[in-house]
Design a protein around this motif. Sequence first.
Motif, PDB file in Angstrom:
ATOM      1  N   ASP A   1     -20.661 -11.599 -55.307  1.00  0.00           N
ATOM      2  CA  ASP A   1     -20.030 -10.320 -55.013  1.00  0.00           C
ATOM      3  C   ASP A   1     -21.052  -9.360 -54.397  1.00  0.00           C
ATOM      4  OD1 ASP A   1     -17.750 -11.341 -56.088  1.00  0.00           O
ATOM      5  OD2 ASP A   1     -17.872 -10.228 -57.984  1.00  0.00           O
ATOM      6  N   PHE A   2     -20.565  -8.429 -53.609  1.00  0.00           N
ATOM      7  CA  PHE A   2     -21.469  -7.464 -52.972  1.00  0.00           C
ATOM      8  C   PHE A   2     -22.185  -6.642 -54.043  1.00  0.00           C
ATOM      9  CE2 PHE A   2     -22.387  -3.270 -51.160  1.00  0.00           C
ATOM     10  CZ  PHE A   2     -23.135  -3.643 -50.062  1.00  0.00           C
ATOM     11  N   CYS A   3     -23.512  -6.543 -53.934  1.00  0.00           N
ATOM     12  CA  CYS A   3     -24.306  -5.816 -54.930  1.00  0.00           C
ATOM     13  C   CYS A   3     -25.635  -5.393 -54.319  1.00  0.00           C
ATOM     14  CB  CYS A   3     -24.554  -6.686 -56.158  1.00  0.00           C
ATOM     15  SG  CYS A   3     -25.475  -5.829 -57.473  1.00  0.00           S
ATOM     16  N   HIS A   4     -26.131  -4.243 -54.749  1.00  0.00           N
ATOM     17  CA  HIS A   4     -27.391  -3.744 -54.212  1.00  0.00           C
ATOM     18  C   HIS A   4     -28.583  -4.587 -54.644  1.00  0.00           C
ATOM     19  CE1 HIS A   4     -27.937  -2.129 -58.250  1.00  0.00           C
ATOM     20  NE2 HIS A   4     -29.166  -1.796 -57.930  1.00  0.00           N
ATOM     21  N   ARG A   5     -28.432  -5.405 -55.693  1.00  0.00           N
ATOM     22  CA  ARG A   5     -29.586  -6.192 -56.165  1.00  0.00           C
ATOM     23  C   ARG A   5     -30.035  -7.197 -55.109  1.00  0.00           C
ATOM     24  NH1 ARG A   5     -25.431  -8.588 -59.410  1.00  0.00           N
ATOM     25  NH2 ARG A   5     -25.200 -10.845 -59.077  1.00  0.00           N
ATOM     26  N   TYR A   6     -29.091  -7.690 -54.270  1.00  0.00           N
ATOM     27  CA  TYR A   6     -29.476  -8.611 -53.204  1.00  0.00           C
ATOM     28  C   TYR A   6     -30.386  -7.906 -52.199  1.00  0.00           C
ATOM     29  CZ  TYR A   6     -25.529 -11.241 -55.114  1.00  0.00           C
ATOM     30  OH  TYR A   6     -24.670 -11.895 -55.947  1.00  0.00           O
ATOM     31  N   GLN A   7     -30.110  -6.633 -51.935  1.00  0.00           N
ATOM     32  CA  GLN A   7     -30.936  -5.875 -51.007  1.00  0.00           C
ATOM     33  C   GLN A   7     -32.320  -5.632 -51.587  1.00  0.00           C
ATOM     34  OE1 GLN A   7     -28.734  -2.619 -49.431  1.00  0.00           O
ATOM     35  NE2 GLN A   7     -30.340  -1.905 -48.082  1.00  0.00           N
ATOM     36  N   VAL A   8     -32.389  -5.394 -52.906  1.00  0.00           N
ATOM     37  CA  VAL A   8     -33.699  -5.251 -53.558  1.00  0.00           C
ATOM     38  C   VAL A   8     -34.481  -6.553 -53.412  1.00  0.00           C
ATOM     39  CG1 VAL A   8     -34.873  -4.927 -55.762  1.00  0.00           C
ATOM     40  CG2 VAL A   8     -32.900  -3.502 -55.189  1.00  0.00           C
ATOM     41  N   GLY A   9     -33.779  -7.671 -53.626  1.00  0.00           N
ATOM     42  CA  GLY A   9     -34.445  -8.968 -53.486  1.00  0.00           C
ATOM     43  C   GLY A   9     -34.962  -9.197 -52.077  1.00  0.00           C
ATOM     44  N   GLU A  10     -34.129  -8.857 -51.084  1.00  0.00           N
ATOM     45  CA  GLU A  10     -34.486  -9.117 -49.692  1.00  0.00           C
ATOM     46  C   GLU A  10     -35.528  -8.142 -49.159  1.00  0.00           C
ATOM     47  OE1 GLU A  10     -30.819  -8.886 -47.645  1.00  0.00           O
ATOM     48  OE2 GLU A  10     -29.964 -10.691 -48.566  1.00  0.00           O
ATOM     49  N   GLU A  11     -35.353  -6.853 -49.444  1.00  0.00           N
ATOM     50  CA  GLU A  11     -36.169  -5.842 -48.782  1.00  0.00           C
ATOM     51  C   GLU A  11     -37.394  -5.407 -49.583  1.00  0.00           C
ATOM     52  OE1 GLU A  11     -33.982  -2.652 -47.039  1.00  0.00           O
ATOM     53  OE2 GLU A  11     -32.289  -3.931 -46.497  1.00  0.00           O
ATOM     54  N   VAL A  12     -37.484  -5.867 -50.807  1.00  0.00           N
ATOM     55  CA  VAL A  12     -38.685  -5.560 -51.597  1.00  0.00           C
ATOM     56  C   VAL A  12     -39.375  -6.852 -52.016  1.00  0.00           C
ATOM     57  CG1 VAL A  12     -39.611  -4.454 -53.663  1.00  0.00           C
ATOM     58  CG2 VAL A  12     -37.735  -3.371 -52.424  1.00  0.00           C
ATOM     59  N   VAL A  13     -38.692  -7.672 -52.822  1.00  0.00           N
ATOM     60  CA  VAL A  13     -39.356  -8.850 -53.389  1.00  0.00           C
ATOM     61  C   VAL A  13     -39.708  -9.864 -52.310  1.00  0.00           C
ATOM     62  CG1 VAL A  13     -39.229 -10.662 -55.119  1.00  0.00           C
ATOM     63  CG2 VAL A  13     -38.082  -8.477 -55.538  1.00  0.00           C
ATOM     64  N   GLN A  14     -38.726 -10.271 -51.475  1.00  0.00           N
ATOM     65  CA  GLN A  14     -39.008 -11.288 -50.465  1.00  0.00           C
ATOM     66  C   GLN A  14     -40.018 -10.826 -49.430  1.00  0.00           C
ATOM     67  OE1 GLN A  14     -35.817 -13.883 -48.923  1.00  0.00           O
ATOM     68  NE2 GLN A  14     -34.415 -12.639 -50.160  1.00  0.00           N
ATOM     69  N   LYS A  15     -40.024  -9.552 -49.119  1.00  0.00           N
ATOM     70  CA  LYS A  15     -40.939  -9.050 -48.095  1.00  0.00           C
ATOM     71  C   LYS A  15     -42.363  -8.895 -48.604  1.00  0.00           C
ATOM     72  CE  LYS A  15     -37.884  -6.561 -44.920  1.00  0.00           C
ATOM     73  NZ  LYS A  15     -37.560  -5.253 -44.298  1.00  0.00           N
ATOM     74  N   TYR A  16     -42.498  -8.418 -49.843  1.00  0.00           N
ATOM     75  CA  TYR A  16     -43.824  -8.029 -50.311  1.00  0.00           C
ATOM     76  C   TYR A  16     -44.352  -8.878 -51.465  1.00  0.00           C
ATOM     77  CZ  TYR A  16     -42.279  -4.264 -47.408  1.00  0.00           C
ATOM     78  OH  TYR A  16     -41.775  -3.559 -46.347  1.00  0.00           O
ATOM     79  N   LEU A  17     -43.476  -9.676 -52.069  1.00  0.00           N
ATOM     80  CA  LEU A  17     -43.917 -10.615 -53.102  1.00  0.00           C
ATOM     81  C   LEU A  17     -43.233 -11.967 -52.862  1.00  0.00           C
ATOM     82  CD1 LEU A  17     -43.605  -8.220 -56.196  1.00  0.00           C
ATOM     83  CD2 LEU A  17     -45.744  -9.039 -55.195  1.00  0.00           C
ATOM     84  N   PRO A  18     -43.303 -12.510 -51.639  1.00  0.00           N
ATOM     85  CA  PRO A  18     -42.547 -13.727 -51.321  1.00  0.00           C
ATOM     86  C   PRO A  18     -42.918 -14.917 -52.199  1.00  0.00           C
ATOM     87  CG  PRO A  18     -44.192 -13.285 -49.629  1.00  0.00           C
ATOM     88  CD  PRO A  18     -44.135 -12.069 -50.507  1.00  0.00           C
ATOM     89  N   GLU A  19     -44.178 -14.958 -52.614  1.00  0.00           N
ATOM     90  CA  GLU A  19     -44.619 -16.086 -53.440  1.00  0.00           C
ATOM     91  C   GLU A  19     -44.052 -16.029 -54.856  1.00  0.00           C
ATOM     92  OE1 GLU A  19     -47.561 -12.725 -53.966  1.00  0.00           O
ATOM     93  OE2 GLU A  19     -46.374 -13.618 -52.351  1.00  0.00           O
ATOM     94  N   LEU A  20     -43.492 -14.870 -55.254  1.00  0.00           N
ATOM     95  CA  LEU A  20     -42.929 -14.719 -56.597  1.00  0.00           C
ATOM     96  C   LEU A  20     -41.405 -14.778 -56.595  1.00  0.00           C
ATOM     97  CD1 LEU A  20     -45.119 -11.763 -57.991  1.00  0.00           C
ATOM     98  CD2 LEU A  20     -45.568 -14.228 -58.074  1.00  0.00           C
ATOM     99  N   TRP A  21     -40.793 -14.897 -55.426  1.00  0.00           N
ATOM    100  CA  TRP A  21     -39.337 -14.805 -55.312  1.00  0.00           C
ATOM    101  C   TRP A  21     -38.651 -16.087 -55.788  1.00  0.00           C
ATOM    102  CZ3 TRP A  21     -35.310 -12.123 -55.557  1.00  0.00           C
ATOM    103  CH2 TRP A  21     -34.118 -12.414 -54.901  1.00  0.00           C
ATOM    104  N   GLY A  22     -37.744 -15.938 -56.765  1.00  0.00           N
ATOM    105  CA  GLY A  22     -37.005 -17.083 -57.282  1.00  0.00           C
ATOM    106  C   GLY A  22     -35.554 -17.113 -56.852  1.00  0.00           C
ATOM    107  N   GLY A  23     -35.065 -16.003 -56.231  1.00  0.00           N
ATOM    108  CA  GLY A  23     -33.699 -15.965 -55.742  1.00  0.00           C
ATOM    109  C   GLY A  23     -32.683 -15.582 -56.804  1.00  0.00           C
ATOM    110  N   GLU A  24     -31.418 -15.560 -56.387  1.00  0.00           N
ATOM    111  CA  GLU A  24     -30.305 -15.293 -57.286  1.00  0.00           C
ATOM    112  C   GLU A  24     -30.060 -16.528 -58.142  1.00  0.00           C
ATOM    113  OE1 GLU A  24     -26.711 -13.357 -58.844  1.00  0.00           O
ATOM    114  OE2 GLU A  24     -28.517 -12.599 -57.834  1.00  0.00           O
ATOM    115  N   ILE A  25     -30.070 -16.356 -59.446  1.00  0.00           N
ATOM    116  CA  ILE A  25     -29.855 -17.477 -60.352  1.00  0.00           C
ATOM    117  C   ILE A  25     -28.437 -18.016 -60.158  1.00  0.00           C
ATOM    118  CG2 ILE A  25     -29.720 -18.194 -62.769  1.00  0.00           C
ATOM    119  CD1 ILE A  25     -31.754 -16.039 -63.417  1.00  0.00           C
ATOM    120  N   GLY A  26     -28.337 -19.332 -60.025  1.00  0.00           N
ATOM    121  CA  GLY A  26     -27.032 -19.954 -59.833  1.00  0.00           C
ATOM    122  C   GLY A  26     -26.724 -20.271 -58.390  1.00  0.00           C
ATOM    123  N   THR A  27     -27.626 -19.887 -57.477  1.00  0.00           N
ATOM    124  CA  THR A  27     -27.449 -20.227 -56.063  1.00  0.00           C
ATOM    125  C   THR A  27     -28.589 -21.140 -55.646  1.00  0.00           C
ATOM    126  OG1 THR A  27     -28.680 -18.265 -55.346  1.00  0.00           O
ATOM    127  CG2 THR A  27     -26.298 -18.043 -55.610  1.00  0.00           C
TER     128      THR A  27
END
Length: 440
Positions: free
Chosen positions: A97-123
């Motif tokens: 479902d649409f949620c701001h947490r995906y944007q946090v994952g993409e625009e903060v975690v994936q950009k600046y901590l890519p080595e720590l990114w585990g993604g959305e659980i269940g996908t």
Amino acid sequence: MTIYTSYYAGEIKGETISISLYPPKSWTGKHLPLFSPTPELLNWWKSSAKDTTAQQEYKRQFREILDSRLTLIQLWVAKQKDNPVDITLCCFEKTGDFCHRYQVGEEVVQKYLPELWGGEIGTVDRKRQGARGTRETRDKEKTSPLFSPHPAPIPLFAHKPVFSATYPQRVLSLIEQCHSSGYPVQCDRLACGYYRVSLHGEDLGDWSELGVLGVLSGLQHEFYRGRLFPSLAIATPQVPDVPQPVAAQPESPELITRLSKLEGAELAQIQDWCKSIKKQMFPSVSQYADGRLELHLRRFVSLASAKSGKKAEVKLIEPGRYAGADVIEALGEKLLPDFHQALVLFYPAGTQIKVHRDSPAYASGAAQINVMGRAKFSISGCQDTRRMESYWLEEGDCIAFDNKQPHGIERVVGDRWCVCFFRLKAECLEQEYGRQLSLV
């Protein structure tokens, strides 16, 4: 350490951290509002069509919110590099479902901590995908506006109005009127929320929302335009030796702005709510208040004076603490959009608040609802307490005023209730988020 995203009722890995604006009522874990939408954006989303266009607009507005929290996001990112514990950033919406947490994952975690990114659980596991994008991500980091040392202001007008969804309608309307009147004013929204105003390349200063309304209004009137901006004044030709009739001067503008008036059932509802929370109020700590009771909504702010040299203490108040307060907050958003604190005040008959300027913690510009009882409100327009002007406030009157000018309430004849709305200075909000970061 690995950083995941999920929803409250879904699968969780490691420590759970809430990033929704309001966690579930039974929530006992950590809450990080740094990655939450603002109340205004959340309310906008609830009233939108929730279609693809609305989703894109939501993402654009939330990106601006993240940009405005630049310094704190940098601190959070740096702290995670030394965190040995897996964490899951949670919100309400189910996976997919649409949620701001995906944007946090993409625009903060994936950009600046890519080595720590585990993604959305269940996908699909995106950790390796994030690692493959590390070099590209780091190259982009140098030019990303989120981590730019000097974020550029967002232009409101070039030739046509843009970003209308993020600007108050009153501001947009006045700018359009200025353009129509032959004054193509440029308004840039700064990261701190103020407006930088210019005209024909001339800097007209940085203003709060209340201040910019006054500036834009003044630009449209010759009498005020010439006094606000001498370069725009129209010189009156002088004819020697010919007596000129003395023209009547227009009345000076009011030092308060009358925004609206509550009446009927709407006013009665607010009056009943104020009476219902009286037992939960406490004596005012302000040295200028005389026998006043108060209650804080959204945030508690210690009212440190400028003379004391002490920094004001700001604490978040948990949502839902006072039943029915959402009605007050909704009114506050209409009168002072994006306000940070509301003060519910009770003046028993015979009490007052002496002439004062509001605490250094507050930004310039405040709004007030005179809920019950008549009051004489006095304010100066030039920092001179000898030149105060007085206005009678009747029940239901809603006003805006410059809270950095000397102002006060004379002793009231009968019991009086009012609600005041304030914004806080950026440094106070950073202090608040800084304490939250220490918990994560």
